[in-house]
Design a protein around this motif. Structure first.
Motif, short mmCIF file in Angstrom:
data_model
loop_
_atom_site.label_atom_id
_atom_site.label_comp_id
_atom_site.label_asym_id
_atom_site.label_seq_id
_atom_site.Cartn_x
_atom_site.Cartn_y
_atom_site.Cartn_z
N ARG A 168 0.76 4.50 7.23
CA ARG A 168 1.02 5.91 7.25
C ARG A 168 1.51 6.47 5.84
O ARG A 168 1.03 7.60 5.19
N PHE A 169 2.60 5.68 5.13
CA PHE A 169 3.14 6.28 3.95
C PHE A 169 2.73 5.61 2.65
O PHE A 169 2.69 5.81 1.75
N GLY A 170 1.96 4.47 2.81
CA GLY A 170 1.61 3.51 2.08
C GLY A 170 2.96 2.57 1.43
O GLY A 170 3.80 2.85 1.60
N PHE A 171 2.66 1.46 0.60
CA PHE A 171 3.79 0.81 0.21
C PHE A 171 4.96 1.16 -0.35
O PHE A 171 6.08 0.96 -0.19
N ASP A 172 4.54 1.71 -1.50
CA ASP A 172 5.56 2.29 -2.42
C ASP A 172 6.34 3.46 -1.82
O ASP A 172 7.62 3.53 -1.55
N ALA A 173 5.63 4.41 -1.10
CA ALA A 173 6.22 5.46 -0.35
C ALA A 173 7.07 5.03 0.69
O ALA A 173 8.26 5.55 1.06
N ALA A 174 6.58 3.95 1.61
CA ALA A 174 7.39 3.48 2.66
C ALA A 174 8.75 2.99 2.02
O ALA A 174 9.59 3.04 2.72
N LEU A 175 8.84 2.19 1.07
CA LEU A 175 10.11 1.80 0.55
C LEU A 175 11.08 2.76 0.07
O LEU A 175 12.14 2.85 0.32
N VAL A 176 10.53 3.83 -0.13
CA VAL A 176 11.25 5.13 -0.78
C VAL A 176 11.88 5.61 0.62
O VAL A 176 13.00 5.86 0.92
#
Length: 260
Positions: free
Chosen positions: A151-159
């Motif tokens: 849903r968010f993508g890896f980088d955005a998911a970490l944020v």
């Protein structure tokens, strides 16, 4: 009551998820798993509970510290009419005060530790829930984490993960509180309003009328409460109720005479 505690925690987590801005499937399931896991944590004050034995020495040490802390706090705070007991099981960790403090501590530590602290709390909760409910919990966790990444993508998911600190604190507190409510309807009751003195007792066990109480692990829990909570646990999953209401008319039509 390990299974029942975990499932009531799961239901509570799914219930509060939309209020915390995580009403989507992945976010709700992750919160539900955290709340399910921490709905078992108050029983760390019992050396033979599922939670306190699950991770061997790690959970054993936590159990030891909690039991001795509870014993000490009980000894210095008990009222004139409190029972002559050790004060270990169903005392300090079975209070609203403990739930709030643990939630606040979790929020603070995860905010300081960032994404890895958030992940650590989530994994710990999943392991506790798995101890009571089985290995399928880990599968659900991996699936929810995968949904989150898609849903968010890896980088955005970490944020996004770093922003979960306060949310996890609430989930942890709710899990512990739900555990207390579950114990309050058993024969022994639960002193979850400590340190509020009631009738000369600092550790007054709240419980419903006698006819509404049940024995831990008895037929009421096994044959009534657990099945009811299990059904609710499925229906509270985002989209599950919509799916059920769409299937029922089709099944009703198929069961009518003359249907083909």
């Amino acid at each position: 009551m390990g299974r029942t505690h975990a499932l009531t925690g799961w239901c509570a987590g799914l219930g509060i998820a939309p209020l915390l801005g995580h009403g989507d499937l992945g976010g709700a399931v992750l919160l539900g798993l955290v709340t399910a896991g921490f709905a078992l944590l108050p029983d760390f004050d019992h050396r033979h509970s599922t939670a306190s034995r699950y991770l061997g020495p790690l959970t054993g040490v936590v159990s030891f510290v909690l039991r001795k802390s509870s014993r000490y706090v009980y000894a210095i705070t008990k009222g004139p009419r409190d029972e002559p007991v050790t004060g270990e099981h169903r005392h300090l960790s079975h209070t609203v005060l403990f739930a709030v403090l643990l939630g606040y501590l979790t929020a603070g530590l995860t905010e300081l530790g960032g994404r890895w602290a958030v992940l650590g709390v989530a994994v710990f909760a999943v392991l506790l829930a798995e101890a009571a409910l089985g290995d399928w919990v880990a599968v659900v966790f991996v699936g929810a984490a995968g949904w989150w990444l898609v849903r968010f993508g890896f980088d955005a998911a970490l944020v996004q993960m770093e922003g979960l600190s306060g949310v996890l604190g609430i989930a942890v507190a709710v899990g512990c509180f739900v555990h207390c409510l579950g114990d309050a309807v058993t024969i022994s009751g639960c002193p979850f309003l400590f340190p509020l003195p009631i009738a000369g007792e600092t550790w007054y066990e709240l419980r419903p009328p006698k006819w509404l109480r049940f024995r831990t692990g008895g037929p009421v829990e096994s044959m009534l409460m657990f099945p009811a909570v299990a059904v609710a646990a499925l229906l509270l999953i985002p989209g599950a109720w919509t799916l059920v209401t769409s299937i029922l008319p089709a099944l009703h039509k198929l069961t009518q005479p003359g249907s083909s």
